[in-house]
Design a protein around this motif. Sequence first.
Motif, short mmCIF file in Angstrom:
data_model
loop_
_atom_site.label_atom_id
_atom_site.label_comp_id
_atom_site.label_asym_id
_atom_site.label_seq_id
_atom_site.Cartn_x
_atom_site.Cartn_y
_atom_site.Cartn_z
N MET A 1 0.85 -1.18 0.00
CA MET A 1 0.00 0.00 0.00
C MET A 1 0.89 1.24 0.00
O MET A 1 1.87 1.31 0.72
CB MET A 1 -0.88 -0.04 1.27
CG MET A 1 -1.76 1.16 1.42
SD MET A 1 -2.85 1.13 2.88
CE MET A 1 -3.68 -0.42 2.72
N THR A 2 0.54 2.21 -0.79
CA THR A 2 1.31 3.45 -0.84
C THR A 2 0.93 4.34 0.35
O THR A 2 -0.11 4.14 0.99
CB THR A 2 1.04 4.23 -2.14
OG1 THR A 2 -0.31 4.70 -2.11
CG2 THR A 2 1.29 3.37 -3.37
N ALA A 3 1.75 5.35 0.61
CA ALA A 3 1.45 6.30 1.68
C ALA A 3 0.13 7.01 1.40
O ALA A 3 -0.67 7.24 2.30
CB ALA A 3 2.59 7.29 1.84
N LEU A 4 -0.10 7.35 0.13
CA LEU A 4 -1.35 8.01 -0.25
C LEU A 4 -2.54 7.11 0.05
O LEU A 4 -3.54 7.55 0.64
CB LEU A 4 -1.33 8.39 -1.73
CG LEU A 4 -2.61 9.01 -2.28
CD1 LEU A 4 -2.93 10.32 -1.56
CD2 LEU A 4 -2.49 9.23 -3.78
N ALA B 1 -2.70 4.65 2.19
CA ALA B 1 -2.83 4.50 3.64
C ALA B 1 -3.50 5.72 4.26
O ALA B 1 -4.37 5.60 5.13
CB ALA B 1 -1.45 4.26 4.27
N ALA B 2 -3.13 6.91 3.79
CA ALA B 2 -3.72 8.13 4.33
C ALA B 2 -5.21 8.23 3.98
O ALA B 2 -6.02 8.65 4.81
CB ALA B 2 -2.97 9.35 3.81
N LEU B 3 -5.57 7.85 2.76
CA LEU B 3 -6.97 7.91 2.35
C LEU B 3 -7.84 6.90 3.09
O LEU B 3 -9.04 7.11 3.27
CB LEU B 3 -7.10 7.69 0.84
CG LEU B 3 -6.59 8.84 -0.03
CD1 LEU B 3 -6.51 8.40 -1.49
CD2 LEU B 3 -7.47 10.07 0.13
N ARG B 4 -7.25 5.81 3.53
CA ARG B 4 -7.99 4.74 4.21
C ARG B 4 -8.04 4.92 5.72
O ARG B 4 -8.92 4.39 6.39
CB ARG B 4 -7.32 3.39 3.87
CG ARG B 4 -8.11 2.19 4.30
CD ARG B 4 -7.36 0.90 4.03
NE ARG B 4 -6.12 0.80 4.75
CZ ARG B 4 -6.00 0.40 6.02
NH1 ARG B 4 -7.06 0.08 6.71
NH2 ARG B 4 -4.82 0.32 6.58
#
Length: 182
Positions: free
Chosen positions: A1-4, A6-9
């Motif tokens: 999973m990308t940082a983006l 992870a942040a959106l989730r």
Amino acid sequence: MTALEAALRRRSQSKVTDAAPDHAELARYVAAAASVADHSGLRPWRLIELRGDARRRLGDAFVAASGLEGPHAEKLAAKPLRASLLVAVVATIQPSFKVPDWEQEAVASGVAHLLSLVLDEAGWGVMWRTGGHTRAPEVAVMHGLRENERLLGWLYVGGVPERERSDRVRRFDADAVLTVLE
């Protein structure tokens, strides 16, 4: 999973199970959170791991700070028992002519948020809790805070109940808060 991704989730988990990362696993996550932007490399923060009786002592400090008695005091004392692991976030203000106190608190806040994101991505439930007792003298004494330290709250960490798991991406209208200056 990308940082983006992870942040959106990421979601705050107000209810968690008794499972929690052990000290060694938590230390790995803390090392990752230490990558937060830090003007002048002051590292103006520290984290305090609270488990077991330390959480009960925190509840006692809440009660002492509140002056409550009876059932209300019992309810307040039980709040730190909502998770088997609490991580106190402390801003440790360093003398600096370049970095004001507010910026040092912002760095500590950044560490807390990045740590919560890393924990969430690893599958742990996290809720950053604050409140009126965060800056109470009784609570500061319980944590062993020094004169130059300010408590910013606690990350309550635990397992995510099966019914609470979700990979849904949060919808957010970024244009509502993002302006363009030309």
